[in-house]
Design a protein around this motif. Structure first.
Motif, mmCIF file in Angstrom:
data_model
loop_
_atom_site.group_PDB
_atom_site.id
_atom_site.type_symbol
_atom_site.label_atom_id
_atom_site.label_comp_id
_atom_site.label_asym_id
_atom_site.label_seq_id
_atom_site.Cartn_x
_atom_site.Cartn_y
_atom_site.Cartn_z
ATOM 1 N N PRO A 2 27.981 69.377 24.777
ATOM 2 C CA PRO A 2 26.654 68.723 24.718
ATOM 3 C C PRO A 2 26.765 67.292 23.500
ATOM 4 N N LEU A 3 26.312 66.126 23.980
ATOM 5 C CA LEU A 3 25.751 65.234 23.091
ATOM 6 C C LEU A 3 24.843 65.413 22.279
ATOM 7 N N PRO A 4 25.163 65.386 21.090
ATOM 8 C CA PRO A 4 23.968 65.481 20.038
ATOM 9 C C PRO A 4 22.315 64.969 20.655
ATOM 10 N N GLY A 5 21.560 66.277 20.769
ATOM 11 C CA GLY A 5 20.268 65.747 20.709
ATOM 12 C C GLY A 5 19.819 65.038 20.411
ATOM 13 N N PRO A 6 17.728 64.758 20.051
ATOM 14 C CA PRO A 6 16.828 64.581 19.280
ATOM 15 C C PRO A 6 16.815 65.277 17.811
ATOM 16 N N ALA A 7 16.159 65.295 17.414
ATOM 17 C CA ALA A 7 15.728 65.799 16.424
ATOM 18 C C ALA A 7 14.176 66.584 16.997
ATOM 19 N N VAL A 8 14.410 67.631 18.091
ATOM 20 C CA VAL A 8 13.334 68.210 18.494
ATOM 21 C C VAL A 8 13.529 69.643 18.573
ATOM 22 N N THR A 9 12.520 70.292 18.454
ATOM 23 C CA THR A 9 12.437 72.039 18.391
ATOM 24 C C THR A 9 11.488 72.493 19.321
ATOM 25 N N ALA A 10 12.179 73.741 19.715
ATOM 26 C CA ALA A 10 11.423 74.786 20.700
ATOM 27 C C ALA A 10 9.781 74.847 20.579
ATOM 28 N N GLU A 11 9.551 75.120 19.078
ATOM 29 C CA GLU A 11 8.503 75.150 18.571
ATOM 30 C C GLU A 11 6.842 73.268 18.652
ATOM 31 N N ASP A 12 7.615 72.252 18.553
ATOM 32 C CA ASP A 12 7.096 70.549 19.274
ATOM 33 C C ASP A 12 6.065 70.985 20.846
ATOM 34 N N TRP A 13 4.920 70.668 20.244
ATOM 35 C CA TRP A 13 4.061 70.670 21.386
ATOM 36 C C TRP A 13 4.415 69.956 22.260
ATOM 37 N N PHE A 14 4.703 68.970 22.432
ATOM 38 C CA PHE A 14 5.348 68.007 23.663
ATOM 39 C C PHE A 14 6.806 68.315 24.126
ATOM 40 N N ALA A 15 7.563 69.211 23.685
ATOM 41 C CA ALA A 15 8.901 69.536 24.110
ATOM 42 C C ALA A 15 8.537 70.710 25.306
ATOM 43 N N VAL A 16 6.964 71.609 25.120
ATOM 44 C CA VAL A 16 7.248 72.840 25.582
ATOM 45 C C VAL A 16 6.944 73.128 27.542
ATOM 46 N N LEU A 17 7.781 73.578 28.060
ATOM 47 C CA LEU A 17 8.453 73.963 28.676
ATOM 48 C C LEU A 17 7.603 75.018 29.855
ATOM 49 N N ASN A 18 7.706 74.918 30.970
ATOM 50 C CA ASN A 18 7.144 75.778 32.135
ATOM 51 C C ASN A 18 7.148 75.778 33.569
ATOM 52 N N GLY A 19 6.713 76.343 34.458
ATOM 53 C CA GLY A 19 7.309 75.947 35.531
ATOM 54 C C GLY A 19 7.365 77.459 36.653
ATOM 55 N N PRO A 20 7.850 77.291 38.087
ATOM 56 C CA PRO A 20 7.721 78.663 38.701
ATOM 57 C C PRO A 20 8.313 79.443 37.994
ATOM 58 N N GLY A 21 7.870 80.929 38.152
ATOM 59 C CA GLY A 21 8.321 81.215 37.505
ATOM 60 C C GLY A 21 8.404 81.791 35.640
ATOM 61 N N ASN A 22 8.264 80.989 35.189
ATOM 62 C CA ASN A 22 8.017 80.436 34.083
ATOM 63 C C ASN A 22 6.853 80.005 33.526
ATOM 64 N N PRO A 23 5.417 80.694 32.822
ATOM 65 C CA PRO A 23 4.258 80.218 32.736
ATOM 66 C C PRO A 23 4.397 80.127 31.377
ATOM 67 N N LEU A 24 3.144 79.311 30.778
ATOM 68 C CA LEU A 24 2.100 79.479 29.795
ATOM 69 C C LEU A 24 1.841 80.932 29.215
ATOM 70 N N PRO A 25 1.724 81.188 27.983
ATOM 71 C CA PRO A 25 0.937 82.537 27.576
ATOM 72 C C PRO A 25 -0.426 82.428 28.054
ATOM 73 N N GLU A 26 -0.597 83.206 28.509
ATOM 74 C CA GLU A 26 -2.329 83.345 29.096
ATOM 75 C C GLU A 26 -3.114 82.807 28.102
ATOM 76 N N GLY A 27 -4.047 81.481 28.840
ATOM 77 C CA GLY A 27 -5.359 81.724 27.629
ATOM 78 C C GLY A 27 -4.477 80.259 26.750
ATOM 79 N N PHE A 28 -3.372 79.683 27.434
ATOM 80 C CA PHE A 28 -3.380 78.368 26.518
ATOM 81 C C PHE A 28 -4.511 77.772 27.352
ATOM 82 N N ASP A 29 -4.494 76.555 26.539
ATOM 83 C CA ASP A 29 -5.840 76.234 26.339
ATOM 84 C C ASP A 29 -5.414 75.068 25.124
ATOM 85 N N PRO A 30 -4.733 73.347 25.731
ATOM 86 C CA PRO A 30 -4.458 72.650 24.815
ATOM 87 C C PRO A 30 -6.041 71.854 24.105
#
Length: 288
Positions: free
Chosen positions: A90-118
């Motif tokens: 893969p090409l080098p990606g931007p300096a983004v980590t899994a902890e970055d708030w804007f990169a949060v990922l969820n979807g069918p079968g992949n829920p956010l932590p219960e109580g997630f409330d931005p």
């Protein structure tokens, strides 16, 4: 008494006689024939010996040559299997980590932590909200669209878990009314309105945008509008990407939604657009 043929007593004369007459006279007239038979036998025998010598010599040489060659290894004796093509790096990606708030990922079968409330702020007077850290870019994008002569209308933003679960259950009921059984209805509903915490709207980073004069969620109609074309071209400049593309439905698990735009930050948005990647693909290739 008649005299028979005179036989020469000189040996040399006998040789000349044999050569000229075909055979030297002998007892019973058969001496010359036997000589030719013997001579022919000698020739045949000599030829057989020569052939045997040549054959034996050739086999011996081949055997010697094969003994001089190195024995093939077991790996060489087995047919080589084709080597799999290495996966492209893969090409080098931007300096983004899994902890970055804007990169949060969820979807069918992949829920956010219960109580997630931005933490959210209003993005229009109709009561729609967005993560407060993305509000400024949302305003800037709307203003740029307006400057281009376009009118965007927000029809959905942040949703609470309770509201999302209500929308999911309503979709299940609609599908049951269409004849699907419970399991099939629940599975299909996930492609339209996901369960609580599994919807992108629960992140506070998603917004549904349609032309003000349309205000309907009809994919075939929206993709023909100048508003959609403008967003496709310019939304990444403000940190937004089309979250559920038409050609990536099997990857996202969600149907094509040309009205659904997601904030991921300017740097990541530009990279996803350039590489034609969904957020799921980015996580798989760079953050897993």
């Amino acid at each position: 008494m008649e005299q028979g043929s005179v036989q020469p007593s000189d040996p040399a004369q006998k040789v000349r006689w044999s050569a000229e007459e075909g055979s030297a006279p002998g007892k019973g007239g058969s001496g010359g024939g036997k000589g030719w038979v013997i001579a022919l036998g000698v020739i045949v025998l000599a030829a057989a010996v020569l052939i045997a010598f040549l054959m034996f010599g050739s086999e011996a040489e081949q055997k010697s040559a094969s003994e001089d060659l190195p024995a093939p290894s077991q790996a060489q004796s087995v047919s080589a299997e084709p080597t799999a093509e290495p996966s492209p790096t893969p090409l080098p990606g931007p300096a983004v980590t899994a902890e970055d708030w804007f990169a949060v990922l969820n979807g069918p079968g992949n829920p956010l932590p219960e109580g997630f409330d931005p933490q959210t702020d209003a993005i229009d007077s109709a009561g729609y909200y967005l993560d407060s850290r993305a509000v400024e870019e949302s305003f800037a994008m709307h203003q740029a669209a307006q400057d281009a002569g376009l009118q965007l209308k927000i029809i959905s933003g942040f949703r609470s878990a309770q509201r999302q679960q209500q929308l999911y259950e309503q979709e299940v009921q609609v599908l049951l009314g269409q004849g699907l059984d419970q399991a099939a209805a629940e599975q299909q509903a996930q492609r339209v309105e996901q369960k609580a915490y599994e919807s992108d709207h629960n992140t506070g980073l998603a917004v549904d945008l349609v032309p003000r004069y349309s205000q309907t969620k009809n994919a075939e109609t929206i993709v023909q509008t100048p508003e959609y074309q403008w967003l496709s071209e310019h939304a990444a400049e403000y940190g937004f990407v089309l979250r559920y593309p038409e050609d990536k439905q099997e990857i996202t698990g969600v149907e094509f939604k040309p009205w659904h735009w997601r904030y991921v930050g300017k740097e990541l948005a530009a990279f996803l657009k350039e590489q034609n990647l969904t957020l799921e693909e980015y996580w798989q290739q760079y953050l897993s």
